[in-house]
Design a protein around this motif. Structure first.
Motif, PDB file in Angstrom:
ATOM      1  N   LEU A 137       8.309 -17.362 -53.763  1.00  0.00           N
ATOM      2  CA  LEU A 137       8.276 -18.754 -53.334  1.00  0.00           C
ATOM      3  C   LEU A 137       6.890 -19.354 -53.559  1.00  0.00           C
ATOM      4  O   LEU A 137       6.760 -20.478 -54.066  1.00  0.00           O
ATOM      5  CB  LEU A 137       8.665 -18.842 -51.856  1.00  0.00           C
ATOM      6  N   PRO A 183      13.606 -23.912 -52.409  1.00  0.00           N
ATOM      7  CA  PRO A 183      14.484 -24.462 -51.369  1.00  0.00           C
ATOM      8  C   PRO A 183      14.454 -25.990 -51.411  1.00  0.00           C
ATOM      9  O   PRO A 183      13.521 -26.591 -51.936  1.00  0.00           O
ATOM     10  CB  PRO A 183      13.880 -23.957 -50.059  1.00  0.00           C
ATOM     11  N   LYS A 184      15.473 -26.597 -50.822  1.00  0.00           N
ATOM     12  CA  LYS A 184      15.562 -28.059 -50.774  1.00  0.00           C
ATOM     13  C   LYS A 184      14.316 -28.614 -50.082  1.00  0.00           C
ATOM     14  O   LYS A 184      13.908 -28.139 -49.033  1.00  0.00           O
ATOM     15  CB  LYS A 184      16.811 -28.471 -50.001  1.00  0.00           C
ATOM     16  N   GLN A 238       9.280 -25.958 -48.379  1.00  0.00           N
ATOM     17  CA  GLN A 238      10.124 -27.114 -48.089  1.00  0.00           C
ATOM     18  C   GLN A 238       9.366 -28.425 -48.202  1.00  0.00           C
ATOM     19  O   GLN A 238       9.969 -29.484 -48.268  1.00  0.00           O
ATOM     20  CB  GLN A 238      10.703 -26.995 -46.683  1.00  0.00           C
TER      21      GLN A 238
END
Length: 149
Positions: A52, A93-94, A134
């Motif tokens: 990430l 991720p969104k 995020q």
């Protein structure tokens, strides 16, 4: 399925489809994974947090490049970066909307008990961990400053 195996499968698909943009971007992600794995202190397997972090770094690089290219009237280069950014973002991720970010930060501020700009460090530490992937760090910082002012 790990990010690396997902990327490898999608590289095959992009090659078959003759998708130049996808192939270029996927190869860049694969290269970043290999660099992370061979870096000093890196392990054989990247954790989800490492993946990430790496993808966020790549996305941030693309956004910064777009900003620079647009300011220099190089739309041809900016469009390439936008294409790559769109593909990289599919692995992230969104992203939170501005309203969702503000609501999440209000909860964190209440949880930490911050009430002035002097407490920004406390809030940023918790917010950066909870909202990793995020929201952009710059957006978080700007929103925290606004809320604590």
């Amino acid at each position: 399925m790990s990010l690396e195996s997902r990327v490898m499968e999608e590289i095959k698909t992009a090659m078959k489809a003759k998708d130049e943009v996808g192939l270029r971007t996927l190869r860049a992600i694969k290269a970043a994974i290999l660099i992370e794995k061979t870096a000093e202190g890196g392990g054989e397997v990247l954790t989800e947090a490492d993946e990430l972090k790496m993808l966020n770094k790549m996305a941030k690089q693309r956004r910064d490049s777009i900003e620079i290219f647009v300011s220099q009237n190089r739309e041809d280069l900016a469009s390439k970066e936008r294409e790559e950014l769109a593909i990289i973002e599919t692995y992230l991720p969104k992203q939170l909307t501005n309203d969702e970010l503000v609501e999440a930060l209000k909860q964190i501020i209440a949880q930490v008990g911050a009430n002035s700009a002097a407490d920004m460090g406390k809030v940023m530490g918790v917010a950066s961990k909870q909202l990793a992937g995020q929201a952009d760090g710059k957006a978080i910082s700007t929103a925290v400053k606004t809320l604590l002012a």
